[in-house]
Write a protein that holds these residues in place. Structure first.
Motif, PDB file in Angstrom:
ATOM      1  N   GLU A   3      43.977   4.035  24.288  1.00 33.49           N
ATOM      2  CA  GLU A   3      44.864   4.811  23.428  1.00 33.49           C
ATOM      3  C   GLU A   3      44.981   6.226  23.987  1.00 33.49           C
ATOM      4  OE1 GLU A   3      42.509   4.498  19.998  1.00 33.49           O
ATOM      5  OE2 GLU A   3      43.197   2.496  19.442  1.00 33.49           O
ATOM      6  N   PHE A   6      41.011   9.580  21.652  1.00 31.73           N
ATOM      7  CA  PHE A   6      39.896   8.908  20.996  1.00 31.73           C
ATOM      8  C   PHE A   6      39.787   9.412  19.568  1.00 31.73           C
ATOM      9  CE2 PHE A   6      35.238   8.861  19.993  1.00 31.73           C
ATOM     10  CZ  PHE A   6      35.091   7.478  19.934  1.00 31.73           C
ATOM     11  N   VAL A   7      39.961   8.512  18.610  1.00 33.88           N
ATOM     12  CA  VAL A   7      39.836   8.853  17.196  1.00 33.88           C
ATOM     13  C   VAL A   7      38.525   8.238  16.705  1.00 33.88           C
ATOM     14  CG1 VAL A   7      40.863   8.692  14.904  1.00 33.88           C
ATOM     15  CG2 VAL A   7      42.347   8.822  16.936  1.00 33.88           C
ATOM     16  N   ALA A   9      36.883   7.951  13.967  1.00 33.34           N
ATOM     17  CA  ALA A   9      36.865   7.150  12.736  1.00 33.34           C
ATOM     18  C   ALA A   9      37.374   5.725  12.970  1.00 33.34           C
ATOM     19  CB  ALA A   9      37.704   7.831  11.657  1.00 33.34           C
ATOM     20  N   ASP A  10      38.183   5.540  14.007  1.00 39.38           N
ATOM     21  CA  ASP A  10      38.728   4.203  14.298  1.00 39.38           C
ATOM     22  C   ASP A  10      37.698   3.300  14.964  1.00 39.38           C
ATOM     23  OD1 ASP A  10      41.073   5.124  13.274  1.00 39.38           O
ATOM     24  OD2 ASP A  10      42.093   5.360  15.202  1.00 39.38           O
ATOM     25  N   HIS A  11      36.598   3.867  15.429  1.00 42.08           N
ATOM     26  CA  HIS A  11      35.645   3.086  16.230  1.00 42.08           C
ATOM     27  C   HIS A  11      34.213   3.096  15.700  1.00 42.08           C
ATOM     28  CE1 HIS A  11      38.607   2.682  19.533  1.00 42.08           C
ATOM     29  NE2 HIS A  11      38.935   3.930  19.230  1.00 42.08           N
ATOM     30  N   GLU A  12      33.776   4.206  15.084  1.00 40.86           N
ATOM     31  CA  GLU A  12      32.348   4.390  14.809  1.00 40.86           C
ATOM     32  C   GLU A  12      31.766   3.324  13.886  1.00 40.86           C
ATOM     33  OE1 GLU A  12      32.162   9.239  15.495  1.00 40.86           O
ATOM     34  OE2 GLU A  12      32.083   8.424  13.453  1.00 40.86           O
ATOM     35  N   ASN A  13      32.385   3.086  12.745  1.00 40.89           N
ATOM     36  CA  ASN A  13      31.819   2.126  11.791  1.00 40.89           C
ATOM     37  C   ASN A  13      31.768   0.716  12.367  1.00 40.89           C
ATOM     38  OD1 ASN A  13      31.439   4.118   9.895  1.00 40.89           O
ATOM     39  ND2 ASN A  13      33.301   3.663   8.746  1.00 40.89           N
ATOM     40  N   ALA A  14      32.861   0.318  13.019  1.00 35.43           N
ATOM     41  CA  ALA A  14      32.911  -1.034  13.579  1.00 35.43           C
ATOM     42  C   ALA A  14      31.863  -1.220  14.674  1.00 35.43           C
ATOM     43  CB  ALA A  14      34.311  -1.310  14.136  1.00 35.43           C
ATOM     44  N   GLY A 557      33.747  13.836  14.585  1.00 29.95           N
ATOM     45  CA  GLY A 557      33.125  12.641  15.134  1.00 29.95           C
ATOM     46  C   GLY A 557      31.625  12.797  15.289  1.00 29.95           C
ATOM     47  N   THR A 705      32.845   2.661  23.526  1.00 27.79           N
ATOM     48  CA  THR A 705      34.269   2.305  23.446  1.00 27.79           C
ATOM     49  C   THR A 705      34.877   2.207  24.842  1.00 27.79           C
ATOM     50  OG1 THR A 705      34.440   3.440  21.303  1.00 27.79           O
ATOM     51  CG2 THR A 705      36.500   2.983  22.475  1.00 27.79           C
ATOM     52  N   GLU A 709      36.484  -1.118  26.499  1.00 24.35           N
ATOM     53  CA  GLU A 709      37.922  -1.101  26.734  1.00 24.35           C
ATOM     54  C   GLU A 709      38.273  -1.191  28.211  1.00 24.35           C
ATOM     55  OE1 GLU A 709      40.478  -0.912  24.455  1.00 24.35           O
ATOM     56  OE2 GLU A 709      39.038  -1.118  22.825  1.00 24.35           O
TER      57      GLU A 709
END
Length: 888
Positions: A3, A6-7, A9-14, A557, A705, A709
């Protein structure tokens, strides 16, 4: 395709959920590998995450993640503390809102409510630690009052009692009149308060008077002596005489004791053993009684002094003292002072600043109180702990904290381990009707000791929270059972903690570990400082400078927050942290992401079978050599707990070497399509992979990530710490690229100093350059031109070009002709004016710092800010003078 940005919130929890479900954090005592273990300093079950926690747990997590990468058999043992007084207070407040109380529910009902509260709210901080990326073995999470730990606590108590190391005694304690319980020194906060010093005349039986000075006139009801220094000539003939105590009429002696300081007050002090820690020691030395004059709520209570009260005309009245019974300390003081004044025994009153102890939790003024409590013989237990530090079995980092440890241990007192609370480990002691005590691990054993038919009542008190915490390193591993975990992970490797609990927790873990395990509980005690704001001030609600770490994580983050903490953590010093610092470190995460994205767009991807030893290009060999240096340095500084140096090492390599130079140098190569392009793509992907492994301990989310990726092989959570590579002709490559980098850097500096517009290119002329450097300039002409805004690279003879800035680089002199690029006279004038301004600023700041009054009175952060300004101004001045010198 990555992307654009790097956001987090889009990755940390998962990512975190996947790691936890995969068992990535799980310890395996049955598997090979050198053990490495760290115990949580168990946060209070009532707690929520603050920056102090964040600092502590980020450092632990970095060590744990790094050791996993190194192939150690790792355990990070999590858990929480039941936090006796804090938890009881929270639940009592909730009951108060419901219109009921602890006493209304009764002990059983109240404890049910506490367990319900713990079940519903007690896991908050544990959930929050996951947001930070804490990779603990959560399946092993313990609680200081779970069944296993409670059984261990009872066993320890009974064992120490049988060994004579736990006993009951009547001594002074810190008493919280709100909770009606003894509390530890750590739960007491001293507040500077504007008070008074009352000077009271006490009459001797021979007609003379002796004046004592006190900040607490109400305690005079419990006075048992007046003490003077044995060498104070003013009172030499009074020693051994008798004083008639005003208001009560009791007769008390004048004693000689070193506690009395001739330089303070009048040199004569009243001795009230039941209500002052120093007086208690004086009382013991002179075998004096210790009557209590306050009840458990800190109201005046005259029961113990009533038998000795007597009327003395103009001096004492039984009726007056009786009228004080039940009054608060404050009201009692007013009445006592008024009566002394009426009877003309009050000589004078002076304003006086004093430190008043307050209970940390409830805020009540703490009262020294003489009570019957359970004690642990800390002096005996401390011996092996002191020896362990002296012999090096336990090392403090930084080492100077060993001095603090020894200072505390030298003056160690009996440890009061009982608390008048309901929430906690109930003391395993039972009493018969005759008061005889039976200590046992359970009521059945106590009954067996007492015999059939003897009615027993269990002690109402619970144990100090620090008692169970002192057992944490071995009870969490299954002691008293001989478990596989205990054999594998004890002693633990490192304890990470703050300096404020070296005595209360660290030393006590040493005592208990050595006594029950016959070995130290940890090899290293890593002491970190406090988290302060960006100006160095302590964070507080009143100042409004506090920060919620979860807000920082949400905005910038977890990686940026962790990296900011890491970069600011020097050995033992306080860390300055604020939003700006975290934002700056988010820029690093963004820089890494953008570099990875650029490489991906230019075809760089992991190459199976890539061999660094086969790399031919100087650029490829140079970046691999730089990577080797970074790997070596990062491992070295982490091994000595220099987290700031680890962050700086990664920053220098990733930002200053890989992104700023290697990626920039690679651009024309990537634009072509040849053998060198293929090689450089493989090199860049390999080095990026090394960076992801190198920085995984501190920024695990962005590195994971990118690893996934970009298609690197294997699970990221299983990757190893990078190893040193064999790089052919490494020194040659380093020499070549370093020369080019220094040249470009010098040219950029000159252009900046001379205010040359970026749009204006200038030629570069070399004189006396060695043949190899001329060849380098030719080889790298495109990069030099593009990155230093150079129109051409040439050679010049003995004639020095007019109006040219000069650079000396090793053996070569390099000229940048300035004519036509800038107005030389205007530039000289500008530089001279700016030089004059900076010199004026230096003079102002120097005068301030040379003023001893300013340095003494100004806030430390203001003084430090001025020192930092002076350093910055001096640097600017040197730069300006260098620029003027180039135009001379």
């Amino acid at each position: 395709m990555l992307e654009k940005s790097f956001v987090p919130a889009d990755h940390e929890n998962a990512l975190y959920d996947a790691w936890e479900k995969s068992g990535a954090f799980r310890a395996h005592p049955d598997q090979p590998g050198e053990p490495f273990s760290i115990m949580f300093p168990p946060p209070n079950v009532t707690g929520t995450l603050h920056l102090g926690h964040s600092l502590n747990f980020v450092l632990q997590d970095m060590l744990i993640r790094w050791k996993r990468q190194e192939g150690f058999n790792v355990l990070w043992q999590p858990g929480t503390d039941h936090a006796g007084i804090a938890t009881q207070m929270v639940v009592e407040r909730a009951l108060d809102k419901e219109g009921t109380s602890r006493t209304a529910l009764g002990r059983e009902g109240f404890l049910e409510r506490v367990w319900d509260w713990k079940q519903e709210y007690g896991g908050t901080i544990v959930k929050q630690l996951r947001k930070l990326g804490a990779s603990a073995d959560w399946e092993r999470e313990r609680f200081t009052m779970d069944d296993g730990l409670s059984r261990a606590v009872r066993k320890v108590f009974v064992t120490l009692y049988k060994e004579g190391l736990i006993y009951r005694d009547r001594r002074l304690v810190n008493w919280d009149p709100k909770f009606r319980s003894a509390i530890s020194d750590l739960e007491v906060e001293n507040h500077e308060t504007k008070g008074s010093m009352w000077y009271i005349r006490y009459p001797l039986e021979d007609g003379r008077t002796i004046t004592v000075a006190t900040t607490r006139p109400e305690t005079m009801l419990g006075d048992v002596a007046v003490a003077v220094h044995p060498e104070d000539e003013r009172y030499a003939d009074m020693i051994g005489k008798t004083v008639i105590l005003p208001l009560t009429g009791r007769r008390i002696p004048v004693v000689a004791d070193l506690h009395s300081d001739p330089e303070k007050g009048t040199g004569a002090v009243k001795i009230t053993p039941a209500h002052d820690f120093n007086d208690f020691e004086v009382g013991k030395r002179h075998n004096l009684p210790a009557p209590t004059v306050f009840d458990e709520t800190a109201c005046l209570w005259i029961e113990e002094i009533r038998p000795e009260l007597r009327d003395v005309e103009g001096l004492a009245s039984v009726a007056f003292v009786e009228s004080l019974n039940g009054l608060s300390r404050e009201e009692g003081r007013k009445q006592v002072v008024a009566e002394l004044e009426r009877l003309e025994w009050l000589e004078k009153i002076e304003p006086h600043k004093l430190q008043v102890p307050h209970a940390e939790r409830g805020g009540a003024i703490v009262e020294p109180r003489l009570t019957l409590q359970w004690y642990c013989d800390a002096k005996t237990l401390s011996g092996p702990a002191v020896e362990a530090v002296e012999s090096g079995k336990i090392a403090f980092e930084p080492r100077q904290w060993e001095n603090t440890f020894h200072a505390w241990m030298r003056d160690i007192q009996p440890w009061c381990i009982s608390r008048q609370l309901w929430w906690g480990h109930r003391i395993p002691a039972w009493y018969g009707a005759d008061g005889k005590v039976y200590v046992a691990e359970n009521e059945q054993d106590a009954q067996a000791q007492a015999g059939e038919g003897v009615s027993l009542t269990q002690d109402e008190d619970v144990l100090d929270t620090w008692f169970s915490s002192a057992l944490w390193p071995f009870t969490t591993l299954g002691w008293p059972d001989k478990t596989e975990e205990l054999a594998r992970y004890y002693p633990t490797s490192v304890l990470v903690t703050g300096f404020d609990i070296i005595f209360f927790w660290v030393a006590r873990m040493m005592m208990m570990g050595l006594h029950f395990m016959d070995d130290v509980p940890f090899r290293t005690v890593l002491i970190h400082g406090l988290v302060r704001d960006e100006k160095g001030q302590k964070m507080s609600k009143s100042k409004g400078n506090g920060l919620d770490p979860l807000d920082l994580v949400a905005e910038f983050g977890a990686d940026a927050t962790r990296l900011a903490i890491c970069a600011g953590t020097g050995p033992g010093r306080d860390i300055k942290l604020g939003r700006k610092r975290v934002e700056e470190h988010r820029a690093f995460v963004t820089k890494l992401w953008n570099a990875a994205r650029f490489l991906e767009m230019n075809g760089a991807k992991p190459t199976e079978g890539f061999d660094p030893a086969s790399v031919k290009s100087a650029l490829g060999r140079w970046i691999l050599t730089e990577a080797n240096d970074a790997i070596t340095e990062a491992g070295r500084v982490l091994s000595v707990y220099r987290f700031d140096e680890y962050a700086n090492c990664c920053y220098r390599f990733v930002w200053s070497r890989f992104c700023d130079w290697f990626v920039e140098f690679s651009k024309p190569v990537f634009a072509a399509e040849n053998e060198e392009t293929t090689e450089l793509r493989a090199v860049s992907a390999h080095v990026l992979g090394l960076i992801l492994r190198l920085m995984q301990p501190v920024i695990p989310f962005v590195t994971a990530t990118l690893w996934q990726e970009l298609g690197y092989p294997g699970k990221f959570e299983e990757i190893r710490w990078p190893e040193i590579m064999t790089v052919p002709a490494a020194d040659e490559a380093r020499s070549e690229l370093d020369w080019v980098i220094r040249l470009i850097g010098e040219v950029r500096t000159v252009r900046s100093e001379m205010n040359i517009p970026p749009s204006q290119k200038a030629p570069l002329l070399l004189r006396d350059a060695a043949p190899e450097n001329l060849e380098r300039a030719k080889t790298w002409a495109e990069a030099i031109g593009r990155m230093a805004r150079v129109s051409e690279v040439g050679v010049v003879g003995e004639d020095t070009p007019r109006n040219a800035a000069q650079i000396v680089l090793d053996e070569a002199t390099i000229f940048i002709p300035l004519e036509g690029l800038i107005d030389l006279d205007a530039e000289r004038a500008r530089l001279a004016k700016e030089t004059s301004r900076i010199e004026g600023e230096i003079l102002k700041v120097t005068r301030k710092l040379d003023n001893a009054d300013f340095v003494a009175r100004a806030k430390p952060e203001v003084v430090e800010e001025n020192r930092e300004r002076l350093v910055a101004f001096q640097s600017d001045l040197a730069r300006l003078k260098a620029a003027l010198g180039r135009l001379a």
